[in-house]
Design a protein around this motif. Structure first.
Motif, short mmCIF file in Angstrom:
data_model
loop_
_atom_site.label_atom_id
_atom_site.label_comp_id
_atom_site.label_asym_id
_atom_site.label_seq_id
_atom_site.Cartn_x
_atom_site.Cartn_y
_atom_site.Cartn_z
N UNK A 1 0.83 -1.21 0.00
CA UNK A 1 0.00 0.00 0.00
C UNK A 1 0.87 1.26 0.00
N UNK A 2 1.94 1.24 0.78
CA UNK A 2 2.84 2.41 0.79
C UNK A 2 3.45 2.66 -0.58
N UNK A 3 3.79 1.58 -1.27
CA UNK A 3 4.35 1.72 -2.62
C UNK A 3 3.32 2.33 -3.57
N UNK A 4 2.04 1.99 -3.38
CA UNK A 4 0.98 2.55 -4.22
C UNK A 4 0.78 4.03 -3.93
N UNK A 5 0.79 4.39 -2.64
CA UNK A 5 0.68 5.81 -2.27
C UNK A 5 1.83 6.59 -2.89
N UNK A 6 3.02 6.04 -2.76
CA UNK A 6 4.23 6.69 -3.32
C UNK A 6 4.07 6.94 -4.81
N UNK A 7 3.56 5.94 -5.52
CA UNK A 7 3.41 6.07 -6.97
C UNK A 7 2.37 7.13 -7.31
N UNK A 8 1.28 7.19 -6.56
CA UNK A 8 0.26 8.22 -6.79
C UNK A 8 0.85 9.60 -6.57
N UNK A 9 1.55 9.78 -5.44
CA UNK A 9 2.13 11.08 -5.11
C UNK A 9 3.13 11.52 -6.17
N UNK A 10 3.99 10.62 -6.58
CA UNK A 10 5.03 11.00 -7.54
C UNK A 10 4.48 11.16 -8.95
N UNK A 11 3.42 10.43 -9.29
CA UNK A 11 2.78 10.65 -10.59
C UNK A 11 2.11 12.02 -10.60
N UNK A 12 1.52 12.41 -9.47
CA UNK A 12 0.95 13.76 -9.36
C UNK A 12 2.04 14.82 -9.53
N UNK A 13 3.16 14.61 -8.84
CA UNK A 13 4.27 15.56 -8.95
C UNK A 13 4.76 15.66 -10.40
N UNK A 14 4.88 14.53 -11.06
CA UNK A 14 5.35 14.48 -12.45
C UNK A 14 4.42 15.29 -13.37
N UNK A 15 3.11 15.21 -13.09
CA UNK A 15 2.13 15.90 -13.94
C UNK A 15 1.72 17.26 -13.37
N UNK A 16 2.49 17.76 -12.39
CA UNK A 16 2.22 19.09 -11.79
C UNK A 16 0.83 19.18 -11.18
N UNK A 17 0.44 18.13 -10.47
CA UNK A 17 -0.84 18.07 -9.77
C UNK A 17 -0.56 18.06 -8.27
#
Length: 329
Positions: free
Chosen positions: A20-36
């Motif tokens: 679950x932590x890995x999934x949260x991490x991916x969501x957060x960093x995908x948001x950062x990548x897309x300036x969200x």
């Protein structure tokens, strides 16, 4: 790409699962990548009702990919089961200018997400996180692979004792409605018998099988039992029944693995799966998708409607049951 997604909230709900932590991490960093902007919701739907939110960035999720559990915490929420509770959650989403919600959890979590969407027309995306692997529309759920490895390791250790003392061990594993853990771990650990919810093989067949095993020269045995087994007896009653029927053949012991199956550092597979699904969830929102679950089918990230994900999964275990029967002689 849709341009109206500027802030996404993410929460974990229901039982925790490794990855679950890995999934949260991916969501957060995908948001950062897309300036969200990404907002973490602490304690699941209960935290959403009580406005327990915090902005997360790429550095907020450093060093979490290898950790079990969920740093956002998880909690059952009685209030969210009411329309009034869901209204409070929705009001907090709007008050914080949040455009969409990503929910990491199982079928109960997805049911809540779908209700929120239907009642308030709010975009939601589900990521399947449960060790039971019982969600429709995905081959695997986050946490399942790690749980399998945990169970196999535990059974291997128990077998050492079983062999040393000529004992029969009944080992209960998680799986109230699905026998995926029991069946796969049972085969992987060389169990003599495996009892799962989907197949009621009956206790008489079990007794006969154990007698044949004894006659063939086996001095100890391992029986893996899913907690949702439909034999009509709980694991302790089953143990007493087996010992009564085979009192001259085996000394019977019962071991319930319990919540150790949920804990521990996630396997590489679960870390990669969680990363794929987390990124997939953010990009699905950017593509205008909503009220869907991000899953994995034939190694490809897929999108399935939450209504379909919530349908009862049809388990086809015939091939594995045949393998188990053949390899346990």
């Amino acid at each position: 790409m849709s341009q109206n997604i500027e802030k996404i909230a993410v929460l974990t709900s229901g039982g925790d699962a490794p990855g679950m932590n890995a999934a949260i991490r991916a969501v957060v960093r995908a948001c950062s990548y897309h300036n969200i902007t990404c907002i973490g919701v602490y304690k699941g739907y209960e935290g959403l009702i009580h406005n327990n939110l915090e902005e997360l960035n790429a550095r907020s999720v450093r060093n979490v990919i290898n950790k079990g559990g969920t740093f956002l915490k998880s909690a059952r929420s009685k209030d969210f089961r009411t329309e009034e509770g869901r209204k409070k959650a929705y009001d907090n989403l709007i008050a914080n200018s949040i455009d969409a919600l990503i929910v990491i959890g199982g079928d109960g979590s997805f049911t809540g997400a779908l209700k929120l969407s239907q009642e308030f027309n709010f975009p939601v995306i589900g990521i399947p996180g449960t060790i039971d692997n019982d969600i429709n529309g995905t081959d695997f759920t986050i946490g399942y692979d790690t749980a399998l490895n945990t169970v196999v390791e535990a059974i291997d250790k128990i077998r050492d004792t079983a062999s040393s003392h000529n004992r029969l061990f009944l080992i209960e594993v998680m799986g109230r409605d699905a026998g995926d853990i029991a069946l796969n771990a049972g085969i992987g650990a060389g169990a003599e018998e495996i009892l799962i919810p989907e197949e009621n093989l009956g206790v008489d067949r079990l007794i006969e099988s154990l007698r044949k095993s004894k006659e063939s020269g086996k001095t100890s045995s391992i029986i893996v039992v899913a907690e949702g087994d439909t034999s009509g007896k709980n694991i302790f009653e089953l143990g007493e029944y087996v010992e009564e029927k085979l009192e001259d053949d085996y000394e019977v012991r019962v071991s319930v693995l319990g919540h150790i199956q949920r804990g521990g550092s996630p396997s590489c597979y679960d870390r990669v799966l969680a990363s794929k699904l987390g990124v997939g969830a953010v990009e699905a929102l950017l593509e205008g998708k909503r009220d869907v679950m991000i899953g994995i089918v034939h190694k490809q990230v897929t999108v399935v409607a939450l209504t379909e994900a919530l349908q009862k999964r049809v388990h086809k275990h015939d091939q594995l049951i045949k393998v188990a029967d053949i390899t346990s002689v």
